[in-house]
Write a protein that holds these residues in place. Sequence first.
Motif, mmCIF file in Angstrom:
data_model
loop_
_atom_site.group_PDB
_atom_site.id
_atom_site.type_symbol
_atom_site.label_atom_id
_atom_site.label_comp_id
_atom_site.label_asym_id
_atom_site.label_seq_id
_atom_site.Cartn_x
_atom_site.Cartn_y
_atom_site.Cartn_z
ATOM 1 N N VAL A 79 -0.130 136.274 42.197
ATOM 2 C CA VAL A 79 1.309 136.245 41.934
ATOM 3 C C VAL A 79 1.969 135.353 42.975
ATOM 4 N N GLY A 114 -4.161 133.871 50.029
ATOM 5 C CA GLY A 114 -4.119 134.536 48.721
ATOM 6 C C GLY A 114 -5.048 133.886 47.709
ATOM 7 N N GLU A 129 -7.094 138.982 57.883
ATOM 8 C CA GLU A 129 -7.936 137.873 57.431
ATOM 9 C C GLU A 129 -8.310 136.996 58.629
ATOM 10 N N PHE A 156 9.099 138.317 53.932
ATOM 11 C CA PHE A 156 8.327 138.178 52.679
ATOM 12 C C PHE A 156 7.454 139.410 52.428
ATOM 13 N N GLU A 215 -9.304 127.678 57.840
ATOM 14 C CA GLU A 215 -9.043 126.670 56.808
ATOM 15 C C GLU A 215 -10.112 125.593 56.910
ATOM 16 N N LYS A 230 -6.146 141.667 64.777
ATOM 17 C CA LYS A 230 -5.914 140.290 64.302
ATOM 18 C C LYS A 230 -5.212 139.444 65.386
ATOM 19 N N PHE A 289 -0.251 139.253 45.992
ATOM 20 C CA PHE A 289 1.091 138.674 46.152
ATOM 21 C C PHE A 289 1.052 137.606 47.234
ATOM 22 N N GLY A 290 1.279 136.352 46.810
ATOM 23 C CA GLY A 290 1.232 135.214 47.733
ATOM 24 C C GLY A 290 0.018 134.364 47.397
ATOM 25 N N TYR A 337 -2.928 129.747 51.176
ATOM 26 C CA TYR A 337 -4.289 129.566 51.680
ATOM 27 C C TYR A 337 -5.074 130.882 51.592
ATOM 28 N N THR A 375 -0.417 138.895 50.728
ATOM 29 C CA THR A 375 -0.922 137.720 51.464
ATOM 30 C C THR A 375 0.192 136.671 51.603
ATOM 31 N N VAL A 376 1.396 137.149 51.818
ATOM 32 C CA VAL A 376 2.524 136.215 51.976
ATOM 33 C C VAL A 376 2.603 135.745 53.426
ATOM 34 N N LYS A 432 -2.985 141.900 54.032
ATOM 35 C CA LYS A 432 -3.864 140.877 54.592
ATOM 36 C C LYS A 432 -3.055 139.867 55.416
ATOM 37 N N SER A 433 -1.736 139.890 55.230
ATOM 38 C CA SER A 433 -0.901 139.023 56.068
ATOM 39 C C SER A 433 -1.033 139.495 57.512
ATOM 40 N N THR A 434 -0.842 138.563 58.439
ATOM 41 C CA THR A 434 -0.902 138.922 59.859
ATOM 42 C C THR A 434 0.440 139.544 60.252
ATOM 43 N N LEU A 475 -10.295 134.032 58.060
ATOM 44 C CA LEU A 475 -10.869 132.766 57.571
ATOM 45 C C LEU A 475 -10.321 131.562 58.333
ATOM 46 N N CYS A 503 -1.536 129.445 62.456
ATOM 47 C CA CYS A 503 -1.753 130.798 62.997
ATOM 48 C C CYS A 503 -1.570 130.916 64.512
HETATM 49 N N1 NAD Z 1 -3.754 130.110 56.638
HETATM 50 C C1 NAD Z 1 -4.701 130.683 57.388
HETATM 51 O O1 NAD Z 1 -5.665 130.033 57.832
HETATM 52 C C2 NAD Z 1 -4.636 132.152 57.704
HETATM 53 C C3 NAD Z 1 -5.776 132.778 58.239
HETATM 54 C C4 NAD Z 1 -5.694 134.136 58.532
HETATM 55 C C5 NAD Z 1 -4.512 134.833 58.315
HETATM 56 N N2 NAD Z 1 -3.409 134.187 57.802
HETATM 57 C C6 NAD Z 1 -2.194 134.956 57.565
HETATM 58 O O2 NAD Z 1 -2.094 135.196 56.152
HETATM 59 C C7 NAD Z 1 -0.730 135.169 55.746
HETATM 60 C C8 NAD Z 1 -0.540 134.134 54.651
HETATM 61 O O3 NAD Z 1 -0.805 132.854 55.197
HETATM 62 P P1 NAD Z 1 -0.985 131.567 54.270
HETATM 63 O O4 NAD Z 1 -1.353 130.457 55.179
HETATM 64 O O5 NAD Z 1 -1.824 131.897 53.121
HETATM 65 O O6 NAD Z 1 0.521 131.375 53.774
HETATM 66 P P2 NAD Z 1 1.077 130.301 52.722
HETATM 67 O O7 NAD Z 1 2.401 129.892 53.229
HETATM 68 O O8 NAD Z 1 0.037 129.275 52.429
HETATM 69 O O9 NAD Z 1 1.261 131.149 51.376
HETATM 70 C C9 NAD Z 1 2.189 132.173 51.240
HETATM 71 C C10 NAD Z 1 2.595 132.240 49.763
HETATM 72 O O10 NAD Z 1 3.370 133.434 49.560
HETATM 73 C C11 NAD Z 1 4.343 133.145 48.576
HETATM 74 N N3 NAD Z 1 5.372 134.191 48.567
HETATM 75 C C12 NAD Z 1 6.417 134.364 49.421
HETATM 76 N N4 NAD Z 1 7.116 135.457 49.062
HETATM 77 C C13 NAD Z 1 6.491 136.004 47.985
HETATM 78 C C14 NAD Z 1 6.726 137.139 47.184
HETATM 79 N N5 NAD Z 1 7.755 137.964 47.417
HETATM 80 N N6 NAD Z 1 5.896 137.396 46.151
HETATM 81 C C15 NAD Z 1 4.856 136.565 45.883
HETATM 82 N N7 NAD Z 1 4.574 135.482 46.619
HETATM 83 C C16 NAD Z 1 5.381 135.200 47.669
HETATM 84 C C17 NAD Z 1 4.824 131.756 48.947
HETATM 85 O O11 NAD Z 1 5.499 131.126 47.893
HETATM 86 C C18 NAD Z 1 3.480 131.081 49.298
HETATM 87 O O12 NAD Z 1 2.913 130.479 48.168
HETATM 88 C C19 NAD Z 1 0.084 134.912 57.012
HETATM 89 O O13 NAD Z 1 0.483 136.150 57.563
HETATM 90 C C20 NAD Z 1 -0.917 134.229 57.927
HETATM 91 O O14 NAD Z 1 -0.606 134.409 59.286
HETATM 92 C C21 NAD Z 1 -3.464 132.860 57.479
#
Ligand code: NAD
Length: 466
Positions: A53, A36, A177, A122, A181, A233, A30-31, A34, A107-108, A143-145, A179, A289
């Motif tokens: 999703v 997901g 997570e 989310f 970017e 994390k 879910f999500g 980056y 992973t939202v 996996k979300s923070t 990773l 982050c």
């Molecule tokens: N981006 C990074 O480098 C990174 C690294 C480590 C951890 N994180 C953590 O991972 C999590 C996600 O980060 P991200 O950068 O991938 O976020 P993002 O904003 O790129 O993606 C989140 C996605 O979730 C979707 N979403 C929201 N509600 C939803 C629902 N109910 N069902 C399905 N999808 C839904 C959104 O439309 C969006 O596409 C955060 O908690 C972030 O702190 C991110």
Amino acid sequence: MENFYRLPEYLLTNYINHPAVLRRMNISIFGSGYVGLVTGACLANLGHTVLCVDVDEQRIENLKKNILPIFEPGLPELVVKNSTEHRLFFTTNAKEAVETADIIFITVGTPQSEYGQADLRFVYDVAETIGKYMNGYKVIVDKSTVPVGTADNVRAIIQKNQISGEKFHFDLVSNPEFLREGEAIYDFMNPDRIVIGVENENAKEIITNLYKGIERTEKPIFITDIKSSEIIKYAANAFLATKISFMNQIAQLCEKAGGDVKEVSKGIGLDQRIGSRFLQAGVGWGGSCFPKDVQALIYTAEKLRVPFQLLRAVHEVNTQQKKSLLPKIEKLAGNLHGKIITVLGLSFKPKTDDIRDAPAHIIIQELLAAGAIVQAFDPVAMENTKKLFPKIQYCQNTYEAAAESECIVIVTEWDEFRYLDLKKIRDVMKQPTIVDGRNIYDPKEVHALGFRYIGVGRNVWQEGSI
Ligand SMILES: NC(=O)c1ccc[n+]([C@@H]2O[C@H](COP(=O)([O-])OP(=O)(O)OC[C@H]3O[C@@H](n4cnc5c(N)ncnc54)[C@H](O)[C@@H]3O)[C@@H](O)[C@H]2O)c1
């Protein structure tokens, strides 16, 4: 989106018969952002069946056509490969995603709220959906923070929303997570560690199996309890942010006292207890982050009556550092009103189009407020930046961005900025001056080419000019 990446050989392998993957799982994620998408594509490449999703219909429609919403080197190739081989699918149908999954990843986004705390809306929406459609045993992996204690809330929400008479059993796992970017696929396949917070053996075995087959299996899978995992994390990100702020403060000292922060960084980094990474002084940390995670950790700690003075200072130093470029530009270019200033780099770091909390925003705002005309270039982040700053000039390349400019400001250390033809740049500029916010140039070399130069915490264009 244009991509410059060539998939390494190990990602081209067909893992379907990989002996290390003991059981192929049905996974829903879910999500589709980056984290997901990278998680989904990499797990599919390990042989699992993955359904990504998202609530964003356009995003899912595009993904079905192999159009990616983000720039991440190697990801388009991995998505195409695994979609074509029928292991990676995309949907907005949450019911189908819950029902068909053995394992569900969350992973939202968890953005920053008004008082610094993480906005968990989310995550809780997904928990509600999972509860509503649950049709059998599932492992739910966050996996979300998220702040410590979130898993307890997720559990309660899932239980509350199970509407059928039968209450299905489920296990929660915290799997933060780490990773980066721009290096996300490499990091997923070659992690320093995989942290797994679990509460029983069954979930531990299922998740450990899931990660079988990644490249460097000698790297530890660190099994711990859920709350420790949630804290790991935030502690990791806050510690890295602390290292950078520390070096930025040392850079401020170097600017006043003389000395070169790059030399200082090398000198202390050789100490194995310190290590050489994350010791680069620059324009301050930003991104999706560090800023929000530092704030969220301060909030969580203080809610539990643990005043986190250290992190408050780390944040404060970072805020000062982001504002340190303008005085340097003014020092070289004078009053900026009506002058062209070149901003190189708009993403918060190289090899990504992510502009969330990018340091470039601060300097662009300040330049515009000072009446400057901003000419900007970034290899991949211009489209995203146009939404925030529609009125600045976006250029096709660095040389166009430098034309008639009175100062070039390096904000993001893209490799291509390191290897510019500086003579050509000098000849198109009105005044050859550089403010190097990432210390990518050698001050002596650029000075010899006729540039006036100021970096961060190091030599300046003219002895004693800071
Ligand atoms: N981006 C990074 O480098 C990174 C690294 C480590 C951890 N994180 C953590 O991972 C999590 C996600 O980060 P991200 O950068 O991938 O976020 P993002 O904003 O790129 O993606 C989140 C996605 O979730 C979707 N979403 C929201 N509600 C939803 C629902 N109910 N069902 C399905 N999808 C839904 C959104 O439309 C969006 O596409 C955060 O908690 C972030 O702190 C991110």
